[in-house]
Write a protein that holds these residues in place. Structure first.
Motif, PDB file in Angstrom:
ATOM      1  N   UNK A 259       2.439   6.177 -19.444  1.00 45.71           N
ATOM      2  CA  UNK A 259       1.107   6.282 -18.858  1.00 45.71           C
ATOM      3  C   UNK A 259       1.191   6.569 -17.359  1.00 45.71           C
ATOM      4  N   UNK A 260       2.097   5.866 -16.663  1.00 44.03           N
ATOM      5  CA  UNK A 260       2.260   6.049 -15.227  1.00 44.03           C
ATOM      6  C   UNK A 260       2.709   7.479 -14.930  1.00 44.03           C
TER       7      UNK A 260
ATOM      8  N   UNK B 186       0.844  -1.197   0.000  1.00 49.53           N
ATOM      9  CA  UNK B 186       0.000   0.000   0.000  1.00 49.53           C
ATOM     10  C   UNK B 186       0.883   1.252   0.000  1.00 49.53           C
ATOM     11  N   UNK B 187       0.551   2.217  -0.844  1.00 51.39           N
ATOM     12  CA  UNK B 187       1.301   3.461  -0.915  1.00 51.39           C
ATOM     13  C   UNK B 187       0.997   4.317   0.303  1.00 51.39           C
TER      14      UNK B 187
ATOM     15  N   UNK C  18      -2.013  13.312 -10.394  1.00 54.28           N
ATOM     16  CA  UNK C  18      -2.115  13.156  -8.939  1.00 54.28           C
ATOM     17  C   UNK C  18      -1.414  14.297  -8.215  1.00 54.28           C
ATOM     18  N   UNK C  19      -0.338  14.787  -8.788  1.00 45.25           N
ATOM     19  CA  UNK C  19       0.489  15.785  -8.108  1.00 45.25           C
ATOM     20  C   UNK C  19      -0.306  17.003  -7.641  1.00 45.25           C
TER      21      UNK C  19
ATOM     22  N   UNK D 164      -4.420   8.157  -6.950  1.00 44.89           N
ATOM     23  CA  UNK D 164      -3.132   7.461  -6.995  1.00 44.89           C
ATOM     24  C   UNK D 164      -3.332   5.961  -7.132  1.00 44.89           C
ATOM     25  N   UNK D 165      -4.331   5.425  -6.432  1.00 43.56           N
ATOM     26  CA  UNK D 165      -4.619   3.999  -6.520  1.00 43.56           C
ATOM     27  C   UNK D 165      -5.055   3.620  -7.935  1.00 43.56           C
ATOM     28  N   UNK D 166      -5.899   4.464  -8.540  1.00 46.21           N
ATOM     29  CA  UNK D 166      -6.344   4.190  -9.914  1.00 46.21           C
ATOM     30  C   UNK D 166      -5.156   4.198 -10.867  1.00 46.21           C
ATOM     31  N   UNK D 167      -4.294   5.200 -10.729  1.00 46.65           N
ATOM     32  CA  UNK D 167      -3.122   5.313 -11.602  1.00 46.65           C
ATOM     33  C   UNK D 167      -2.217   4.102 -11.433  1.00 46.65           C
ATOM     34  N   UNK D 168      -1.993   3.695 -10.194  1.00 47.42           N
ATOM     35  CA  UNK D 168      -1.118   2.558  -9.933  1.00 47.42           C
ATOM     36  C   UNK D 168      -1.710   1.274 -10.510  1.00 47.42           C
TER      37      UNK D 168
END
Length: 424
Positions: free
Chosen positions: A82-83, A1-2, A90-91, A150-154
């Motif tokens: 993409x990441x 988990x981030x 997110x930033x 962030x979770x979606x991006x990851x």
């Protein structure tokens, strides 16, 4: 988990650097494959027998292997691009949460919880405990939104990596075929482009506002002719002279290379730069790379046509219907807010690929911070074209063969905050 500390430390520059290294590996493998293929194409038949045939097959195997490595590297490069783009989204959410936390004297913990010191309140209506909870409540949604995005991006990054296939040449999890890196243009780029808006696919750049406008121009013979007239192959310079507008005056820009990760034609198994790529590169050169990620529909109309745009912020569905859509001769672009009122990056609506056929509707997502071409009006529904291209992951199920999907005027008013039009 981030953790929150890790999220604060997220930087896209490092990820873009990793993507660049994978691009270097891809280019190197393609170069090796080309050299080996040249040898294979000029294989000498002077010797006969099994020895010659075995050597030929061994060389062919090396060509195939080099191409597989190149495809794999291209897939991983795309995943990191993409990441990195996701981190760029997110930033601002992280910075917003940090700013609000600083305003209320709050501390954001690694698990996402928010702590604030107990202080006496000056409010006649709030007790110190209620004031403390109110400050926590002001910060927590900002933190939760940053974590959710962030979770979606990851997850999308992990899926992109998992979808890279080494053995079968599949490199793009969303269906774009792998192509050689674009380096030089030639006179065939404009000549071979049929100017079909459904075949354009926006790249990883945030220039939906521009691609939607170019798609709108491709809807009519007059618009297509203007696009054609604006590009001229210059054999001496080995590039295209592209005409766009700035401050009401035409500007001619020499384009020798398309923009990396920019818009491309994606039709069937072919992929590569087209006229949209030429105009994108011209805007990139004249207005800077950062401009591409922050432009508006109004600017797109001014840059591409030198016409005066009209923006509608109220009764936007009525404005879209009144325009008739770009196919009727009025360039029309629908824009969404950066985020929706609930803080989400998208809103679900019901859509169909053909409202006149009785086709059942499906749920699609209208993305925040995005621009769509208003194509036409059919049976009281508004047809939209996403510059992401046909069969993209958010509205693909509702698209017809031309990449257009239709939504009701009610859903249009829910999802769209601005419609920009002009008469062609």
């Amino acid at each position: 988990m981030t953790t929150w500390s890790q999220l604060v430390a997220w930087r896209s520059e490092l990820l873009y650097g990793v993507a660049d290294r994978w691009k270097f590996a891809r280019d190197l493998d393609l170069s090796v494959a080309k050299r080996l293929q040249t040898r294979l194409d000029h294989w000498s038949e002077d010797s006969e027998g099994d020895t010659s045939w075995a050597a030929y097959m061994d060389l062919a195997s090396h060509v195939a292997q080099a191409n597989l490595f190149a495809n794999y590297a291209a897939g991983v490069q795309l995943a990191y691009v993409m990441f990195a783009g996701g981190v760029d989204l997110v930033r601002p959410l992280v910075e917003d949460a940090l700013a609000v936390a600083a305003e209320f004297g709050a501390t954001i913990n690694d698990d996402g919880s928010v702590s604030v010191p107990y202080v006496e309140t000056y409010s006649p209506t709030l007790s110190p405990q209620d004031y403390q909870q109110a400050r926590i409540a002001a910060v927590t949604p900002k933190v939760q939104l940053a974590f959710a995005e962030a979770s979606r991006v990851d997850q999308e990054f992990q899926k992109a990596l998992n979808d890279v296939k080494f053995g079968d040449g599949t490199t793009d999890p969303f269906g774009v075929p792998n192509v050689e890196p674009w380096t030089d243009l030639d006179e065939r780029v404009a000549a071979d482009d049929p100017l079909t808006p459904g075949e354009n696919r926006q790249g990883t750049l945030g220039d939906c506002w521009l691609i939607a406008m170019i798609n709108a121009m491709m809807e009519t013979p007059q618009g297509r002719q203007k696009l054609r007239d604006g590009v001229t192959w210059d054999p001496g310079a080995k590039g295209y002279q592209v005409v766009i507008y700035r401050d009401g005056q035409p500007v001619t820009v020499l384009v020798k290379n398309p923009v990396e990760n920019g818009v491309a034609i994606n039709a069937g198994t072919s992929s590569g730069p087209g006229i949209a790529s030429l105009y994108e590169a011209a805007v990139n050169h004249e207005y800077t790379h950062e401009y591409l990620a922050s432009g508006t529909a109004r600017q797109a109309i001014e840059i591409m046509t030198n016409q005066g745009p009209v923006s509608h912020f109220r009764h936007v569905a009525d404005a879209a219907v009144a325009s008739g859509g770009s196919a009727s001769g009025s360039f029309s672009i629908a824009s969404t807010p950066r985020t929706y009122p609930d803080g989400s990056r998208g809103i679900s609506v019901q859509a169909t690929g053909d409202p006149g056929s009785g086709m059942s509707t499906v749920t699609v997502t209208i993305g925040a911070g995005h621009g769509y071409e208003v194509v036409d009006i059919k049976d009281g529904m508004i047809g939209l074209r996403n510059p992401w291209g046909l069969n993209n992951r958010w509205d693909g199920p509702a698209q017809n063969a031309a990449g257009v999907f239709y939504i009701s005027t009610t859903d249009f008013d829910r999802a769209i905050t601005e419609v920009t039009t002009t008469q062609s």
